[in-house]
Design a protein around this motif. Structure first.
Motif, mmCIF file in Angstrom:
data_model
loop_
_atom_site.group_PDB
_atom_site.id
_atom_site.type_symbol
_atom_site.label_atom_id
_atom_site.label_comp_id
_atom_site.label_asym_id
_atom_site.label_seq_id
_atom_site.Cartn_x
_atom_site.Cartn_y
_atom_site.Cartn_z
ATOM 1 N N LYS A 1 0.858 -1.188 0.000
ATOM 2 C CA LYS A 1 0.000 0.000 0.000
ATOM 3 C C LYS A 1 0.895 1.239 0.000
ATOM 4 C CE LYS A 1 -4.268 1.639 0.126
ATOM 5 N NZ LYS A 1 -5.216 1.453 -0.994
ATOM 6 N N ASN B 1 1.075 3.697 -1.910
ATOM 7 C CA ASN B 1 0.466 4.989 -2.219
ATOM 8 C C ASN B 1 0.017 5.730 -0.961
ATOM 9 O OD1 ASN B 1 -1.529 3.001 -1.848
ATOM 10 N ND2 ASN B 1 -3.041 4.174 -3.006
ATOM 11 N N VAL B 2 -0.253 4.986 0.123
ATOM 12 C CA VAL B 2 -0.665 5.586 1.390
ATOM 13 C C VAL B 2 0.468 5.554 2.418
ATOM 14 C CG1 VAL B 2 -2.279 5.380 3.338
ATOM 15 C CG2 VAL B 2 -3.086 5.028 0.997
ATOM 16 N N PRO C 1 4.130 5.478 1.983
ATOM 17 C CA PRO C 1 5.275 5.498 1.068
ATOM 18 C C PRO C 1 6.597 5.132 1.713
ATOM 19 C CG PRO C 1 4.574 7.732 1.607
ATOM 20 C CD PRO C 1 3.533 6.820 2.155
ATOM 21 N N GLY D 1 6.766 1.499 0.832
ATOM 22 C CA GLY D 1 7.715 1.808 -0.237
ATOM 23 C C GLY D 1 9.037 1.085 -0.033
ATOM 24 N N ARG E 1 8.416 -2.624 -0.927
ATOM 25 C CA ARG E 1 8.324 -2.826 -2.376
ATOM 26 C C ARG E 1 9.696 -2.711 -3.043
ATOM 27 N NH1 ARG E 1 5.868 2.163 -4.836
ATOM 28 N NH2 ARG E 1 7.973 2.815 -4.226
ATOM 29 N N LEU F 1 -1.724 -3.014 -5.350
ATOM 30 C CA LEU F 1 -2.152 -2.458 -4.072
ATOM 31 C C LEU F 1 -3.011 -3.501 -3.367
ATOM 32 C CD1 LEU F 1 -3.040 1.194 -5.100
ATOM 33 C CD2 LEU F 1 -0.928 0.356 -4.040
#
Length: 334
Positions: free
Chosen positions: A171, A173-174, A176, A180, A183, A203
């Protein structure tokens, strides 16, 4: 010599674990079983949910089977989930959950995927505090080291499965920073291992929807602790539910097999508990930890044969005994 630390735990763990060990002895007659204790009942009797002796037995054996654990519905001083403690203290940093279609019990055929989740950090780190009256804070821990351990296991499983797709679920995008980091750390390692052509990402909310809509699109899912916990329980619907859901808590030179279901106090002691999740968890231990894929294949084929025969997985009061006998008969070619 194969040594196995056996923790029955609470509730139906005391029924399904002995059943699974009885099946395993058909494949490993010289198996040494070392009993140990953990769980809510252990805590109430001794003041410890996870005795140090249990930790040491698991370290000594290098392999274990954990049955089920009850948890209080409220906070109890001194009590913390023993399975979470085992994962963290023994560095069982990866959790492996296969999801596949089985005859008769699966509502959709053609599903065959594996969910790998980071198993020691995230929101399960145990870092919680009250910041102010009425305000509680939980800290989410994500480290490059843990992400890389997970990605290396993913590369290993992808090689064994000849994976057609590896999906990173996050997630970012929320979140980061934490998602992040997850990922990017996993992606960089997997790209370096040569998996770029089959690597994609989702996501977590979209991944949940697609696991419901078209689970056969997925092959190997790699994700964080809480997301993996939720997604794997969702996905196990396609395997026939929690009674058919095995898992493996996986570290370096140590592993702990664990059926995913709970202690089911409403049926404990009735003989109705389905032992197949425990039996299939031992197949994961055989395949991935003890490197006995030949025996794991035999065990999974015996379960397949039992289900293909039309035997129901709920025999009423005789469920545990009759499924155990059915798997043993299939193993022995009866």
């Amino acid at each position: 010599m194969y040594r196995l630390c056996v923790i029955e735990g609470d509730g139906i763990g005391r029924e399904v674990v002995p059943a699974a060990i009885e099946v395993l002895r058909q494949l490993l007659p010289q198996l040494q079983v070392v009993p140990a204790r953990a769980g809510w009942d252990c805590f109430r009797e001794t003041g410890e949910a996870l005795p140090q002796a249990t930790l040491q037995s698991l370290r000594d054996c290098g392999a274990g089977l954990f049955g089920a654990v009850s948890s209080p519905a409220r906070r109890v001083d001194g009590y913390r989930s023993p399975i979470v403690q085992l994962r963290q203290q023994l560095q069982l940093s990866v959790n492996l959950r296969p999801v596949r279609s089985w005859p008769k019990v699966s509502s959709r055929q053609g599903v065959d995927l594996v969910i790998l989740r980071e198993n020691s950090e995230g929101l399960y780190s145990g870092r919680e505090h009250l910041e102010a009256p009425g305000v509680a804070i939980a800290e989410r821990v994500v480290s490059v080291a843990a992400c890389q351990r997970l990605a290396r296991r993913a590369s290993q499983i992808a090689s064994q499965r000849k994976a057609r797709r590896i999906t990173l679920v996050h997630k970012a995008n929320v979140l980061p920073l934490s998602c992040g980091l997850f990922r990017d750390s996993c992606r960089d390692l997997l790209m370096g291992e040569g998996w770029g052509d089959v690597l994609d990402e989702r996501l977590v909310d979209l991944a949940a929807l697609q696991l419901v809509e078209r689970p056969d699109d997925f092959d190997l899912i790699v994700t964080t602790n809480l997301f993996g916990d939720i997604l794997s329980d969702l996905a196990c619907h396609w395997s026939g539910g929690l009674a058919m859901a095995p898992s493996l808590n996986w570290g370096d030179d140590i592993a702990l097999a664990e059926p995913v279901h709970g202690s089911a106090p409403d049926i404990a002691g009735s003989g109705r508990a389905n032992p197949l999740a425990s039996i299939l968890s031992l197949a994961l231990l055989l395949r991935y930890h003890w490197q006995r894929g030949d025996l794991a294949d035999r065990l999974e084929e015996a379960v397949q044969h039992l289900l293909e025969s039309g035997a129901p997985t709920d025999f009423g009061v005789d469920t545990t005994r009759r499924i155990t006998d059915g798997v043993i008969e299939a193993l022995n070619g009866a």
